[in-house]
Design an enzyme around this catalytic site. Structure first.
Site, PDB file in Angstrom:
ATOM      1  N   ALA B  44       0.831  -1.200   0.000  1.00  0.00           N
ATOM      2  CA  ALA B  44       0.000   0.000   0.000  1.00  0.00           C
ATOM      3  C   ALA B  44       0.866   1.252   0.000  1.00  0.00           C
ATOM      4  O   ALA B  44       0.654   2.167  -0.808  1.00  0.00           O
ATOM      5  CB  ALA B  44      -0.937  -0.011   1.204  1.00  0.00           C
ATOM      6  N   HIS B 266      -4.163 -17.922  10.975  1.00  0.00           N
ATOM      7  CA  HIS B 266      -3.952 -18.677   9.736  1.00  0.00           C
ATOM      8  C   HIS B 266      -3.780 -20.159  10.053  1.00  0.00           C
ATOM      9  O   HIS B 266      -3.012 -20.523  10.934  1.00  0.00           O
ATOM     10  CB  HIS B 266      -2.715 -18.144   9.023  1.00  0.00           C
ATOM     11  CG  HIS B 266      -2.626 -18.596   7.609  1.00  0.00           C
ATOM     12  ND1 HIS B 266      -2.351 -19.890   7.279  1.00  0.00           N
ATOM     13  CD2 HIS B 266      -2.796 -17.939   6.445  1.00  0.00           C
ATOM     14  CE1 HIS B 266      -2.355 -19.999   5.958  1.00  0.00           C
ATOM     15  NE2 HIS B 266      -2.616 -18.830   5.432  1.00  0.00           N
ATOM     16  N   SER B 284       2.112 -21.478   2.929  1.00  0.00           N
ATOM     17  CA  SER B 284       1.012 -20.925   2.127  1.00  0.00           C
ATOM     18  C   SER B 284      -0.219 -21.824   2.145  1.00  0.00           C
ATOM     19  O   SER B 284      -0.147 -23.043   2.057  1.00  0.00           O
ATOM     20  CB  SER B 284       1.447 -20.740   0.687  1.00  0.00           C
ATOM     21  OG  SER B 284       0.316 -20.512  -0.105  1.00  0.00           O
ATOM     22  N   ARG B 331     -10.127 -19.593   6.098  1.00  0.00           N
ATOM     23  CA  ARG B 331      -9.112 -19.710   7.137  1.00  0.00           C
ATOM     24  C   ARG B 331      -9.660 -19.834   8.540  1.00  0.00           C
ATOM     25  O   ARG B 331      -9.183 -20.646   9.332  1.00  0.00           O
ATOM     26  CB  ARG B 331      -8.214 -18.474   7.081  1.00  0.00           C
ATOM     27  CG  ARG B 331      -7.410 -18.446   5.828  1.00  0.00           C
ATOM     28  CD  ARG B 331      -6.603 -17.192   5.699  1.00  0.00           C
ATOM     29  NE  ARG B 331      -5.756 -17.317   4.520  1.00  0.00           N
ATOM     30  CZ  ARG B 331      -4.962 -16.362   4.068  1.00  0.00           C
ATOM     31  NH1 ARG B 331      -4.898 -15.205   4.702  1.00  0.00           N
ATOM     32  NH2 ARG B 331      -4.223 -16.548   3.005  1.00  0.00           N
ATOM     33  N   ARG B 436     -10.524 -12.324   6.466  1.00  0.00           N
ATOM     34  CA  ARG B 436     -10.012 -12.045   5.131  1.00  0.00           C
ATOM     35  C   ARG B 436      -9.832 -13.335   4.353  1.00  0.00           C
ATOM     36  O   ARG B 436      -9.348 -14.324   4.887  1.00  0.00           O
ATOM     37  CB  ARG B 436      -8.666 -11.317   5.225  1.00  0.00           C
ATOM     38  CG  ARG B 436      -8.084 -10.992   3.862  1.00  0.00           C
ATOM     39  CD  ARG B 436      -6.819 -10.167   3.962  1.00  0.00           C
ATOM     40  NE  ARG B 436      -5.724 -10.883   4.602  1.00  0.00           N
ATOM     41  CZ  ARG B 436      -5.021 -11.854   4.031  1.00  0.00           C
ATOM     42  NH1 ARG B 436      -5.307 -12.260   2.812  1.00  0.00           N
ATOM     43  NH2 ARG B 436      -4.032 -12.437   4.688  1.00  0.00           N
ATOM     44  N   LEU B 442      -3.045  -8.802  -0.679  1.00  0.00           N
ATOM     45  CA  LEU B 442      -2.211  -8.166  -1.693  1.00  0.00           C
ATOM     46  C   LEU B 442      -3.082  -7.293  -2.574  1.00  0.00           C
ATOM     47  O   LEU B 442      -2.739  -6.175  -2.939  1.00  0.00           O
ATOM     48  CB  LEU B 442      -1.499  -9.234  -2.523  1.00  0.00           C
ATOM     49  CG  LEU B 442      -0.609 -10.200  -1.742  1.00  0.00           C
ATOM     50  CD1 LEU B 442       0.067 -11.186  -2.683  1.00  0.00           C
ATOM     51  CD2 LEU B 442       0.442  -9.447  -0.961  1.00  0.00           C
TER      52      LEU B 442
END
Lengths: 257, 638
Positions: B44, B266, B284, B331, B436, B442
């Site tokens: 950002a 996560h 990931s 998640r 999220r 991203l």
């Protein structure tokens, strides 16, 4: 396990440095080397002594911030890994471990094992980009990139800018770093318009920063945590030679009506 | 004070276009007279600074790392979503919008989320043009994969290093502007205060982390792109330097903090090994595309070597409980399910805090080479850390604090309750609601930086004259003096404990009582303990060295001091929200099957807190949420 450390201590850029010896006991083999240093630092704080300053951030091998020379090898001898990915299980009980900063004329020491690597940023600022205005891009799939080229560009783009290549080179050359960026951009169709001017500008900046030239020691490739190949240096040399031979300085053409 | 989200009205697909047309413009020749400060150089921050510089504003960008290329956006592995529908599988802007609102468990603003989905397509174009080496098909077109609970393949990726490549793209755009002289970059520089003059954000105070010099910087607008507050928990997947200081400083100067209890745990991280652990490493989520999650059916098998547990004694609990989504559930759901099986005594590995992520079937089906191509670097990373080869034995994973959906409250223009203070990326609360989705951080960081802030900051500047506040302004001097005093206060305590020792204690307290599952008693306990710990900190902290040198202990001390205040607000928010939604699971509010139960009657709002003083109770302001396009339903992934 218990290990002995010889750590480079230097108060600031103006003072002289020296190695200091520390003992690190009750070390778990599962600790990372940096976690071992955290433990040593906690002990130093308890004794009211200044802890060892070292750079680190993500601690997962991608940000490029950490960088120690361990027993003479930047990032240690694990291969394909950064300092933060090195674990104590790779050492033996009773080992003497030498820890010092990345050394190069272009990387002045700031404190202990912390060095200034902004020279690498300035090489990128000299031309390590594709000039595209925000919002001006065509649809992404209008630019076709053969998979082989994209993969090779990605191999080069994997560079994390840690500077281990410089620290490992007897000439303190930044050619692997510079070549990786030139190859990443030069392999892609988007990077073609500025390919040769980019090569000239980045190489010029690299020289101005005081980095040496490549004389094929290949130490850079050996220590690169992302295993960036020195083939890219050959590519850079070709682009630079062509650029130097054909370069025409741009003429100012201003105005309009 | 009433919270005005300032959203445009009318059909949702026309709102952003309408707002952009209404905006005040700044004459190109006048732009350089305006100073804009951007704090942070992640996706950002770097993209905002580069784009604002390119427009002609005079930009100053700050980061605490030694180079803007290091910001923690770099660690994102999996990918970035965009509604390109290149795979012809039914994706659209509306579907991405719908998935994001639903995935966020109906706690985000529809207008903001729609805009995010709308500009997602431009991000991919922008990044490709910059030379981001996205994965390609053999025909030269961009490759896509399905990711993190999405049923369409809309995720673009660059091996397992998508965040790195996108950040390098933004960093290079920033480098171009630094060379052009439109952006002045200050690295190793930490923001320690926000300067507010007449109720308007007019600058920041920073400390040079090499020399210790404390400096004020004035500007016409300030943008904070300083990331999330996950490190309040001490152990998280964030980088060691990530901190909540900029957010907290702004909050104390009048910016409301929204939904701080919405934290994302996560599901696929490498489990904790020992007390010395300094951070947690994420594997990931894309691994769940080909890996199967399981634990033994019977807790008695937990300690056995993995290959001694036969197929029929394994419980593939995600596939069993959520047949439609299987291992790809979002998640929050995957994390809670892992916690439940471990709480049942069926966890594996040391301490029983782990579940298997098994690739044996995929390797058999696709071959090792394909798996290597898809996840090679992740497997190597796992191997480095654990000394186990995941091609041969299943990975062991456990949930860890990863991302924070809460953040500074912003309106549709990403402006906080302090006029002139803008907030982008993870630091704001706006787009992800209570949870999220994978590959959306991203997207949001770059959406804010490339495509929203350059417009909305311009609109703000277009309504006022440049300059007016100089370094000798009394408020500027007062802010600088307060920072100097605070730094000195930290140095003068002269106690016995290091900043990290307080941080670990705080982290454990938050993880136990405000982690994956929360209840009233636990939260109240944390709420009582945090102020005590804070008092101990100010009595017993030890910072070795001085303020006029590179002093990493001093840096940590300042961050921990703020974390000790931040944590209290996070816990208070969690205590007030007596419903379960997204990452916020209140044990008191669950269905008979143990699924999260929302309470839309009472909690369909954004909780925005106003600071009243460190030891005073904050005031809660509510921004009601209405859903015109996505019908409020209980989320189900069965």
């Amino acid at each position: 396990m218990r290990v002995f450390l010889q750590v480079w201590r230097q108060k600031n850029g103006q003072s002289k440095g020296r190695f200091e010896r520390y003992e690190a006991s009750d070390i778990s083999p599962d600790m990372s080397l940096l976690e071992m240093l955290d433990v040593v630092n906690e002990g130093l704080v308890q004794k009211n002594e200044a802890p060892i300053a070292f750079d680190h951030d993500c601690r997962e091998g991608i940000c490029g911030m950490c960088g120690l020379v361990i027993n003479g090898v930047p990032h240690g001898s694990e291969g394909g890994a950064t300092t933060c990915q090195l674990h104590m299980r790779k050492f033996r009980d009773g080992d003497e471990i030498w820890i010092e900063p990345f050394r190069a004329k272009a990387f002045p020491v700031l404190r202990d094992c912390v060095v200034d690597r902004t020279a690498l940023d300035r090489i990128i600022q000299a031309g390590g980009f594709i000039s595209v205005r925000t919002g001006a891009a065509p649809d992404a799939n209008q630019i076709l990139v053969p998979k082989e080229d994209a993969d090779l560009a990605m191999d080069a783009a994997a560079c994390i800018g840690c500077g281990a290549c410089v620290a490992a080179c007897p000439n303190a050359s930044a050619m692997l770093f510079t070549a990786a960026k030139l190859s990443h951009l030069g392999l892609l169709p988007q990077g073609q318009p500025e390919r040769y001017s980019r090569a000239l500008a980045m190489v010029k900046q690299m020289d101005a920063e005081g980095f040496g030239a490549c004389t094929n020691h290949e130490e850079c490739e050996a220590v690169c945590p992302k295993e960036v190949s020195i083939d890219f240096i050959a590519r850079m040399n070709r682009d630079f030679a062509k650029a130097a031979a054909t370069f025409r300085p741009p003429k100012a053409r201003g105005g309009g009506d | 004070m009433t919270l005005n989200s300032n959203c445009p009205t009318g059909p949702i697909e026309k709102r952003w276009e309408k707002r952009r047309f209404e905006m005040k413009l700044v004459n190109p020749a006048n732009k350089r007279k305006y100073n804009v400060i951007v704090v942070g150089s992640g996706l950002a921050g770097a993209s905002a600074a580069a784009s604002l510089g390119e427009l002609g504003y005079n930009v100053q960008c700050f980061c605490y790392q030694d180079s803007p290329r290091r910001a923690h956006s770099i660690a994102a592995q999996g990918g970035i979503n965009a509604a390109k529908n290149y795979t012809n599988d039914g994706d659209s802007i509306f579907r991405l919008f719908y998935d994001t609102v639903k995935g966020g468990d109906f706690r985000a603003r529809e207008s903001n989320v729609y805009r995010l989905a709308e500009v997602s397509v431009d991000i991919i174009d922008q990044c490709t043009a910059q030379g981001v080496p996205f994965a390609r098909e053999y025909g030269g077109l961009l490759a896509n994969r399905s990711f993190g609970g999405a049923q369409v393949s809309r995720t673009f990726y660059a091996r397992g290093q998508t965040g790195q490549q996108l950040l390098i793209g933004a960093y290079q755009a920033l480098a171009r502007q630094i060379a052009a002289g439109t952006v002045k970059m200050s690295c190793r520089s930490e923001m320690l205060e926000l300067i507010v003059v007449d109720g308007v954000a007019r600058g920041i105070v920073t400390r040079d982390m090499v020399t210790g010099k404390i400096e004020a910087h004035v500007a016409d607008a300030v943008a904070l792109c300083t990331g999330g507050y996950g490190n309040v928990f001490y152990l998280s997947t964030n980088a060691k330097g990530c901190n909540a200081m900029a957010l907290w400083r702004a909050h104390k100067k009048g910016a409301f903090l929204a939904n701080p209890c919405f934290t994302q745990i996560h599901p696929t991280c490498i489990p904790v090994k020992g007390e010395y652990q300094s951070k947690l490493t994420l594997m990931s989520e894309s691994l769940r595309n080909d890996g199967r999650v399981w634990v033994p059916k019977d807790g008695k098998d937990s300690g056995k070597p993995v290959f001694d547990i036969p197929e029929n004694a394994r419980d593939y609990y995600l596939e069993r409980r959520y047949p439609a989504f299987g291992n790809l559930v979002p998640r929050d759901i995957a994390s809670r399910a892992a916690k439940q099986v471990c709480d049942d005594g069926r966890g594996v590995g040391p301490g029983g805090l782990g579940v298997y992520l098994d690739f044996a079937d995929s390797i058999k089906r696709l071959g090792r080479k394909t798996i290597e191509e898809r996840y090679g670097n992740l497997f190597d990373m796992y191997h480095h850390i654990t000394d186990e080869n995941p091609y041969e034995v299943p990975m062991r994973i456990y949930p860890a604090v990863h991302y924070t959906m809460g953040g500074l409250w912003v309106d549709y223009d990403l402006m906080s309750t302090v006029p002139g203070l803008f907030v982008g990326g993870e630091a704001n609360f706006s787009d992800h609601g209570a949870n999220r989705l994978g590959a959306s951080a991203l997207m949001q960081g770059l959406a804010d930086g490339y495509f929203v802030l350059p417009y909305t900051i311009g609109h703000y500047l277009g309504q006022r004259a440049a300059g007016g506040v100089k370094l000798d302004h009394p408020e500027v001097k007062a802010a600088k003096k307060s920072v100097e005093e605070r730094v000195q206060k930290l140095l003068d305590i002269g106690g016995s404990r290091s900043p990290d020792s307080f941080h670990r204690e705080l982290g454990l307290l938050c993880w136990e009582h405000c982690g994956m599952a929360r209840n009233k008693a636990g939260l109240e306990k944390a709420l009582a303990r945090i102020p005590e710990l804070r008092a101990e900190f100010w009595q017993d902290l030890r910072v070795v060295g001085s303020g006029e040198e590179l002093n990493q202990e001093l840096e940590r001390a300042g961050r921990v001091a703020d974390a000790l205040e931040f944590a209290e607000l996070m816990v208070r928010d969690a205590l007030h929200r007596e419903e379960s939604c997204g990452g916020h699971f209140r044990e008191e509010s669950q269905t008979p099957e143990g699924e999260a139960m929302r309470d839309d009657e009472r909690y369909c709002y954004v909780a925005a807190w106003a600071h009243q003083g460190v030891d005073a109770e904050p005031v809660l302001h509510k921004e009601p949420l209405s859903f015109e396009y996505v019908k409020l339903t209980q989320r189900s992934y069965k």
